[in-house]
Scaffold this motif. Structure first.
Motif, PDB file in Angstrom:
ATOM      1  N   PHE A 131      19.879  44.385  37.376  1.00 22.22           N
ATOM      2  CA  PHE A 131      21.140  44.512  36.659  1.00 22.22           C
ATOM      3  C   PHE A 131      21.736  43.144  36.419  1.00 22.22           C
ATOM      4  O   PHE A 131      21.481  42.202  37.168  1.00 22.22           O
ATOM      5  CB  PHE A 131      22.127  45.419  37.403  1.00 22.22           C
ATOM      6  CG  PHE A 131      22.551  44.911  38.753  1.00 22.22           C
ATOM      7  CD1 PHE A 131      23.698  44.143  38.912  1.00 22.22           C
ATOM      8  CD2 PHE A 131      21.809  45.219  39.883  1.00 22.22           C
ATOM      9  CE1 PHE A 131      24.089  43.687  40.161  1.00 22.22           C
ATOM     10  CE2 PHE A 131      22.189  44.767  41.140  1.00 22.22           C
ATOM     11  CZ  PHE A 131      23.333  43.997  41.277  1.00 22.22           C
ATOM     12  N   ILE A 132      22.496  43.052  35.347  1.00 22.44           N
ATOM     13  CA  ILE A 132      23.213  41.814  35.006  1.00 22.44           C
ATOM     14  C   ILE A 132      24.686  42.160  34.941  1.00 22.44           C
ATOM     15  O   ILE A 132      25.087  43.104  34.257  1.00 22.44           O
ATOM     16  CB  ILE A 132      22.722  41.223  33.670  1.00 22.44           C
ATOM     17  CG1 ILE A 132      21.249  40.836  33.778  1.00 22.44           C
ATOM     18  CG2 ILE A 132      23.581  40.019  33.271  1.00 22.44           C
ATOM     19  CD1 ILE A 132      20.625  40.364  32.482  1.00 22.44           C
ATOM     20  N   ILE A 133      25.487  41.384  35.686  1.00 22.78           N
ATOM     21  CA  ILE A 133      26.929  41.602  35.734  1.00 22.78           C
ATOM     22  C   ILE A 133      27.670  40.330  35.359  1.00 22.78           C
ATOM     23  O   ILE A 133      27.171  39.230  35.563  1.00 22.78           O
ATOM     24  CB  ILE A 133      27.395  42.065  37.141  1.00 22.78           C
ATOM     25  CG1 ILE A 133      26.919  41.087  38.228  1.00 22.78           C
ATOM     26  CG2 ILE A 133      26.933  43.489  37.418  1.00 22.78           C
ATOM     27  CD1 ILE A 133      27.444  41.385  39.629  1.00 22.78           C
ATOM     28  N   ALA A 134      28.861  40.507  34.811  1.00 22.63           N
ATOM     29  CA  ALA A 134      29.778  39.389  34.594  1.00 22.63           C
ATOM     30  C   ALA A 134      30.781  39.410  35.745  1.00 22.63           C
ATOM     31  O   ALA A 134      31.201  40.482  36.197  1.00 22.63           O
ATOM     32  CB  ALA A 134      30.508  39.534  33.266  1.00 22.63           C
ATOM     33  N   CYS A 135      31.143  38.231  36.216  1.00 21.77           N
ATOM     34  CA  CYS A 135      32.046  38.111  37.357  1.00 21.77           C
ATOM     35  C   CYS A 135      33.210  37.185  37.021  1.00 21.77           C
ATOM     36  O   CYS A 135      33.031  36.191  36.323  1.00 21.77           O
ATOM     37  CB  CYS A 135      31.293  37.553  38.561  1.00 21.77           C
ATOM     38  SG  CYS A 135      29.866  38.549  39.049  1.00 21.77           S
ATOM     39  N   ASN A 136      34.388  37.530  37.533  1.00 24.08           N
ATOM     40  CA  ASN A 136      35.593  36.720  37.356  1.00 24.08           C
ATOM     41  C   ASN A 136      36.319  36.605  38.691  1.00 24.08           C
ATOM     42  O   ASN A 136      36.115  37.442  39.579  1.00 24.08           O
ATOM     43  CB  ASN A 136      36.535  37.372  36.341  1.00 24.08           C
ATOM     44  CG  ASN A 136      36.048  37.239  34.919  1.00 24.08           C
ATOM     45  OD1 ASN A 136      35.250  36.363  34.587  1.00 24.08           O
ATOM     46  ND2 ASN A 136      36.500  38.130  34.065  1.00 24.08           N
ATOM     47  N   PRO A 137      37.206  35.625  38.809  1.00 22.92           N
ATOM     48  CA  PRO A 137      38.031  35.568  40.031  1.00 22.92           C
ATOM     49  C   PRO A 137      38.882  36.833  40.146  1.00 22.92           C
ATOM     50  O   PRO A 137      39.299  37.400  39.132  1.00 22.92           O
ATOM     51  CB  PRO A 137      38.920  34.334  39.800  1.00 22.92           C
ATOM     52  CG  PRO A 137      38.163  33.501  38.813  1.00 22.92           C
ATOM     53  CD  PRO A 137      37.456  34.490  37.922  1.00 22.92           C
ATOM     54  N   PRO A 138      39.133  37.288  41.367  1.00 22.88           N
ATOM     55  CA  PRO A 138      39.937  38.504  41.540  1.00 22.88           C
ATOM     56  C   PRO A 138      41.387  38.287  41.139  1.00 22.88           C
ATOM     57  O   PRO A 138      41.903  37.164  41.174  1.00 22.88           O
ATOM     58  CB  PRO A 138      39.827  38.797  43.038  1.00 22.88           C
ATOM     59  CG  PRO A 138      39.494  37.484  43.655  1.00 22.88           C
ATOM     60  CD  PRO A 138      38.704  36.712  42.639  1.00 22.88           C
ATOM     61  N   LEU A 139      42.034  39.357  40.757  1.00 20.01           N
ATOM     62  CA  LEU A 139      43.473  39.356  40.506  1.00 20.01           C
ATOM     63  C   LEU A 139      44.181  39.739  41.803  1.00 20.01           C
ATOM     64  O   LEU A 139      43.570  40.346  42.691  1.00 20.01           O
ATOM     65  CB  LEU A 139      43.809  40.342  39.392  1.00 20.01           C
ATOM     66  CG  LEU A 139      43.174  40.032  38.031  1.00 20.01           C
ATOM     67  CD1 LEU A 139      43.484  41.140  37.032  1.00 20.01           C
ATOM     68  CD2 LEU A 139      43.641  38.685  37.515  1.00 20.01           C
ATOM     69  N   PRO A 140      45.471  39.409  41.949  1.00 19.16           N
ATOM     70  CA  PRO A 140      46.184  39.753  43.201  1.00 19.16           C
ATOM     71  C   PRO A 140      46.063  41.231  43.574  1.00 19.16           C
ATOM     72  O   PRO A 140      45.904  41.555  44.747  1.00 19.16           O
ATOM     73  CB  PRO A 140      47.634  39.360  42.900  1.00 19.16           C
ATOM     74  CG  PRO A 140      47.517  38.255  41.897  1.00 19.16           C
ATOM     75  CD  PRO A 140      46.317  38.618  41.045  1.00 19.16           C
ATOM     76  N   ALA A 141      46.076  42.126  42.587  1.00 22.90           N
ATOM     77  CA  ALA A 141      45.991  43.565  42.870  1.00 22.90           C
ATOM     78  C   ALA A 141      44.625  43.982  43.415  1.00 22.90           C
ATOM     79  O   ALA A 141      44.480  45.090  43.928  1.00 22.90           O
ATOM     80  CB  ALA A 141      46.314  44.366  41.613  1.00 22.90           C
ATOM     81  N   ASP A 142      43.619  43.108  43.319  1.00 21.58           N
ATOM     82  CA  ASP A 142      42.296  43.429  43.856  1.00 21.58           C
ATOM     83  C   ASP A 142      42.254  43.323  45.376  1.00 21.58           C
ATOM     84  O   ASP A 142      41.367  43.888  46.008  1.00 21.58           O
ATOM     85  CB  ASP A 142      41.224  42.508  43.259  1.00 21.58           C
ATOM     86  CG  ASP A 142      40.965  42.795  41.792  1.00 21.58           C
ATOM     87  OD1 ASP A 142      40.928  43.983  41.423  1.00 21.58           O
ATOM     88  OD2 ASP A 142      40.800  41.827  41.025  1.00 21.58           O
ATOM     89  N   HIS A 143      43.194  42.574  45.953  1.00 23.38           N
ATOM     90  CA  HIS A 143      43.249  42.408  47.414  1.00 23.38           C
ATOM     91  C   HIS A 143      41.884  42.024  47.976  1.00 23.38           C
ATOM     92  O   HIS A 143      41.404  42.623  48.936  1.00 23.38           O
ATOM     93  CB  HIS A 143      43.771  43.677  48.100  1.00 23.38           C
ATOM     94  CG  HIS A 143      45.080  44.148  47.553  1.00 23.38           C
ATOM     95  ND1 HIS A 143      46.253  43.456  47.753  1.00 23.38           N
ATOM     96  CD2 HIS A 143      45.385  45.225  46.793  1.00 23.38           C
ATOM     97  CE1 HIS A 143      47.242  44.093  47.146  1.00 23.38           C
ATOM     98  NE2 HIS A 143      46.744  45.165  46.551  1.00 23.38           N
TER      99      HIS A 143
END
Length: 168
Positions: A131-143
């Protein structure tokens, strides 16, 4: 829904081009988890029944039948680890930070066969796939304490094939 056919090492693959807005109440990482991570895989007597049940949970947030969806039947923690591998080119140009799994995992593909929301009917197929995924820094609501979280499933393939590596 559009389709795109891609020639890759002599094999034709059809990719379903699906765009969907982020439902309210979800961060991109939370929506990725809801749509694509299912571990352990819920027991069902067939992949068709599995897809009909699991897709009902996704479609209720968008109030439409999603045409195609892939469930990664793999632990979220292990999916997150892929965010820290070498970056590759994403198929979806909206995303820039893609990463490919280094081994195959169990996945279940759900393809819409008939119906209109809320009575959507799916055909399910299971396979082992990269699988290939795109990743980003978490947002505050992601905890989350992780520096990156998956936000988009770019593709899956049973073929290890060549990958394009981006230089840092």
């Amino acid at each position: 829904m559009g389709t795109l056919q891609v020639l890759r090492l002599g094999f034709w693959m059809t990719m379903f081009l699906v765009t969907a807005a982020l439902p309210s109440g979800f961060t991109p990482a939370q929506w990725f988890n809801k749509q694509h991570v299912q571990y352990p895989k819920t027991k069902a007597s067939s992949d068709n029944i599995y897809c009909n049940n699991e897709m009902r949970q996704i479609n209720k947030h968008t109030h439409q039948c999603k045409s195609f969806n892939t469930f990664l039947n793999y632990m979220l923690e292990n999916i997150i680890k892929i965010c820290f591998t070498t970056s590759i080119t994403c198929k979806n140009p909206t995303y820039k930070n893609c990463h490919k799994s280094t081994s195959t995992i169990p996945v279940t593909n759900c393809e819409l066969t008939s119906g209109h929301y809320p009575d959507c009917r799916y055909r399910g197929t299971s396979e082992m796939a990269y699988f290939i995924i795109a990743c980003n820094p978490p947002l505050p609501a992601d905890h989350s304490r992780s520096e990156l979280l998956p936000v988009h499933l770019d593709s899956t393939t049973s073929n290890s094939g060549p990958i394009l590596i981006l230089s840092s």
